[in-house]
Design a protein around this motif. Sequence first.
Motif, PDB file in Angstrom:
ATOM      1  N   GLY A  50       1.026  -1.164   0.063  1.00  0.00           N
ATOM      2  CA  GLY A  50       0.087  -0.064   0.013  1.00  0.00           C
ATOM      3  C   GLY A  50       0.497   1.712   0.026  1.00  0.00           C
ATOM      4  N   ILE A  51       2.011   1.595  -0.083  1.00  0.00           N
ATOM      5  CA  ILE A  51       2.928   2.354   0.530  1.00  0.00           C
ATOM      6  C   ILE A  51       2.759   3.261  -0.857  1.00  0.00           C
ATOM      7  CG2 ILE A  51       5.061   3.435   0.176  1.00  0.00           C
ATOM      8  CD1 ILE A  51       5.790   1.285   2.238  1.00  0.00           C
ATOM      9  N   PRO A  52       2.538   2.899  -2.040  1.00  0.00           N
ATOM     10  CA  PRO A  52       2.183   4.375  -3.271  1.00  0.00           C
ATOM     11  C   PRO A  52       1.712   4.100  -2.752  1.00  0.00           C
ATOM     12  CG  PRO A  52       3.564   1.699  -4.281  1.00  0.00           C
ATOM     13  CD  PRO A  52       3.193   1.358  -3.020  1.00  0.00           C
ATOM     14  N   PHE A  53       0.577   3.762  -2.880  1.00  0.00           N
ATOM     15  CA  PHE A  53      -0.906   4.407  -2.552  1.00  0.00           C
ATOM     16  C   PHE A  53      -1.325   5.578  -1.565  1.00  0.00           C
ATOM     17  CE2 PHE A  53      -1.845  -0.380  -3.844  1.00  0.00           C
ATOM     18  CZ  PHE A  53      -2.455   0.354  -4.994  1.00  0.00           C
ATOM     19  N   GLY A  54      -0.554   4.976  -0.605  1.00  0.00           N
ATOM     20  CA  GLY A  54      -0.137   6.673   0.659  1.00  0.00           C
ATOM     21  C   GLY A  54       0.482   7.717   0.183  1.00  0.00           C
ATOM     22  N   VAL A  55       2.337   7.235  -0.516  1.00  0.00           N
ATOM     23  CA  VAL A  55       2.151   7.933  -1.614  1.00  0.00           C
ATOM     24  C   VAL A  55       1.688   9.121  -2.230  1.00  0.00           C
ATOM     25  CG1 VAL A  55       4.552   9.030  -2.678  1.00  0.00           C
ATOM     26  CG2 VAL A  55       5.077   6.920  -1.110  1.00  0.00           C
ATOM     27  N   ALA A  56       0.803   8.769  -3.055  1.00  0.00           N
ATOM     28  CA  ALA A  56      -0.574   9.067  -4.034  1.00  0.00           C
ATOM     29  C   ALA A  56      -1.002  10.117  -2.913  1.00  0.00           C
ATOM     30  CB  ALA A  56      -1.288   8.416  -4.833  1.00  0.00           C
ATOM     31  N   ALA A  57      -1.697   9.297  -2.067  1.00  0.00           N
ATOM     32  CA  ALA A  57      -2.681  10.208  -1.066  1.00  0.00           C
ATOM     33  C   ALA A  57      -1.761  11.205  -0.577  1.00  0.00           C
ATOM     34  CB  ALA A  57      -3.019   9.082  -0.003  1.00  0.00           C
ATOM     35  N   PHE A  58      -0.846  11.209  -0.086  1.00  0.00           N
ATOM     36  CA  PHE A  58       0.073  12.373   1.024  1.00  0.00           C
ATOM     37  C   PHE A  58       0.170  13.825  -0.172  1.00  0.00           C
ATOM     38  CE2 PHE A  58       2.376   9.383   3.326  1.00  0.00           C
ATOM     39  CZ  PHE A  58       1.308   9.213   4.392  1.00  0.00           C
ATOM     40  N   ARG A  59       0.638  12.888  -1.986  1.00  0.00           N
ATOM     41  CA  ARG A  59       0.639  14.870  -2.698  1.00  0.00           C
ATOM     42  C   ARG A  59      -0.269  14.646  -2.584  1.00  0.00           C
ATOM     43  NH1 ARG A  59       0.105  12.718  -8.398  1.00  0.00           N
ATOM     44  NH2 ARG A  59       0.146  10.755  -7.445  1.00  0.00           N
ATOM     45  N   ILE A  60      -1.991  14.180  -2.944  1.00  0.00           N
ATOM     46  CA  ILE A  60      -2.438  14.891  -3.775  1.00  0.00           C
ATOM     47  C   ILE A  60      -3.283  15.909  -2.637  1.00  0.00           C
ATOM     48  CG2 ILE A  60      -5.820  14.453  -3.785  1.00  0.00           C
ATOM     49  CD1 ILE A  60      -4.325  12.513  -5.535  1.00  0.00           C
ATOM     50  N   GLY A  61      -2.973  15.181  -0.976  1.00  0.00           N
ATOM     51  CA  GLY A  61      -3.500  15.697   0.160  1.00  0.00           C
ATOM     52  C   GLY A  61      -3.362  17.640   0.574  1.00  0.00           C
ATOM     53  N   VAL A  62      -1.179  16.794  -0.140  1.00  0.00           N
ATOM     54  CA  VAL A  62      -1.316  18.127  -0.605  1.00  0.00           C
ATOM     55  C   VAL A  62      -1.354  19.263  -0.856  1.00  0.00           C
ATOM     56  CG1 VAL A  62       1.605  19.501  -0.751  1.00  0.00           C
ATOM     57  CG2 VAL A  62       0.955  17.625   1.337  1.00  0.00           C
ATOM     58  N   TYR A  63      -2.088  19.019  -2.553  1.00  0.00           N
ATOM     59  CA  TYR A  63      -2.889  20.055  -3.379  1.00  0.00           C
ATOM     60  C   TYR A  63      -4.141  20.380  -2.574  1.00  0.00           C
ATOM     61  CZ  TYR A  63      -4.833  20.952  -7.899  1.00  0.00           C
ATOM     62  OH  TYR A  63      -5.542  21.014  -8.828  1.00  0.00           O
ATOM     63  N   ALA A  64      -4.648  19.137  -2.018  1.00  0.00           N
ATOM     64  CA  ALA A  64      -6.105  19.706  -1.784  1.00  0.00           C
ATOM     65  C   ALA A  64      -5.884  20.899  -0.097  1.00  0.00           C
ATOM     66  CB  ALA A  64      -6.622  18.552  -1.247  1.00  0.00           C
ATOM     67  N   LEU A  65      -4.482  20.799   0.112  1.00  0.00           N
ATOM     68  CA  LEU A  65      -4.667  21.719   1.144  1.00  0.00           C
ATOM     69  C   LEU A  65      -4.606  23.297   0.520  1.00  0.00           C
ATOM     70  CD1 LEU A  65      -4.226  21.922   4.112  1.00  0.00           C
ATOM     71  CD2 LEU A  65      -1.619  22.028   3.602  1.00  0.00           C
ATOM     72  N   TRP A  66      -3.650  23.191  -0.536  1.00  0.00           N
ATOM     73  CA  TRP A  66      -3.590  23.747  -1.263  1.00  0.00           C
ATOM     74  C   TRP A  66      -3.654  24.123  -2.518  1.00  0.00           C
ATOM     75  CZ3 TRP A  66      -2.609  28.347   2.101  1.00  0.00           C
ATOM     76  CH2 TRP A  66      -2.035  29.502   1.529  1.00  0.00           C
ATOM     77  N   PRO A  67      -5.002  24.361  -3.491  1.00  0.00           N
ATOM     78  CA  PRO A  67      -5.248  24.352  -4.627  1.00  0.00           C
ATOM     79  C   PRO A  67      -4.715  24.897  -5.799  1.00  0.00           C
ATOM     80  CG  PRO A  67      -7.295  24.664  -3.738  1.00  0.00           C
ATOM     81  CD  PRO A  67      -5.756  24.826  -2.653  1.00  0.00           C
ATOM     82  N   PHE A  68      -4.961  26.631  -5.490  1.00  0.00           N
ATOM     83  CA  PHE A  68      -5.192  27.460  -6.121  1.00  0.00           C
ATOM     84  C   PHE A  68      -3.682  27.519  -6.811  1.00  0.00           C
ATOM     85  CE2 PHE A  68      -9.413  28.393  -4.119  1.00  0.00           C
ATOM     86  CZ  PHE A  68      -9.834  27.801  -4.930  1.00  0.00           C
ATOM     87  N   GLY A  69      -4.155  27.741  -8.264  1.00  0.00           N
ATOM     88  CA  GLY A  69      -2.222  28.353  -8.322  1.00  0.00           C
ATOM     89  C   GLY A  69      -1.177  26.507  -9.092  1.00  0.00           C
ATOM     90  N   GLN A  70      -2.316  25.861  -9.170  1.00  0.00           N
ATOM     91  CA  GLN A  70      -1.616  24.503  -9.467  1.00  0.00           C
ATOM     92  C   GLN A  70      -2.658  23.463 -10.098  1.00  0.00           C
ATOM     93  OE1 GLN A  70       0.398  22.114  -6.307  1.00  0.00           O
ATOM     94  NE2 GLN A  70       0.266  24.001  -5.195  1.00  0.00           N
ATOM     95  N   THR A  71      -2.041  22.971 -10.787  1.00  0.00           N
ATOM     96  CA  THR A  71      -3.245  22.169 -11.494  1.00  0.00           C
ATOM     97  C   THR A  71      -3.045  19.964 -11.691  1.00  0.00           C
ATOM     98  OG1 THR A  71      -4.248  22.201 -13.665  1.00  0.00           O
ATOM     99  CG2 THR A  71      -2.028  22.867 -13.880  1.00  0.00           C
ATOM    100  N   VAL A  72      -3.550  20.237 -12.321  1.00  0.00           N
ATOM    101  CA  VAL A  72      -2.866  18.634 -12.972  1.00  0.00           C
ATOM    102  C   VAL A  72      -2.782  18.225 -13.873  1.00  0.00           C
ATOM    103  CG1 VAL A  72      -3.796  15.706 -11.671  1.00  0.00           C
ATOM    104  CG2 VAL A  72      -3.903  17.622  -9.923  1.00  0.00           C
ATOM    105  N   VAL A  73      -2.134  17.518 -14.640  1.00  0.00           N
ATOM    106  CA  VAL A  73      -1.820  17.083 -15.640  1.00  0.00           C
ATOM    107  C   VAL A  73      -1.622  15.480 -16.136  1.00  0.00           C
ATOM    108  CG1 VAL A  73      -1.317  19.214 -16.927  1.00  0.00           C
ATOM    109  CG2 VAL A  73       0.375  17.785 -15.369  1.00  0.00           C
TER     110      VAL A  73
END
Length: 131
Positions: free
Chosen positions: A34-57
């Motif tokens: 599950g570690i790769p899933f957890g890393v993805a969750a942390f990455r998106i969590g930081v994006y969900a914390l401060w989303p304006f000025g960033q985008t997903v491609v």
Amino acid sequence: MKTILNVIWLVLCGFWMFLGYLAAGLLLCVTIIGIPFGVAAFRIGVYALWPFGQTVVDRRDAGAGSFVVNVLWLILAGWWLALGHILTGIALCVSIIGIPLGIANFKLIPVSLFPLGKEIVPTDRPLVSGW
């Protein structure tokens, strides 16, 4: 303007969504698989914390493996994280001031459902993906 929106976002829903992603990431990191899933969750969590000025491609080097792993993600954590975005977005759209934040929450639903094979980049250079 990005900073003002990010601060309002952080107070109204960003911190709570970040905690949801953090909990999902910690739970997924319990096993080695599950570690790769957890890393993805942390990455998106930081994006969900401060989303304006960033985008997903989409990443150009993502292949069929990311599709298979995204299906597993959807079953393990994606559906309830997306549900959190839906409920928070609806709650924010109740007031006129919250409508832009609610729409931003709805835009986070696809990446919360299928995060692997995606990259978060600043909005001033979204074409740098795939390096």
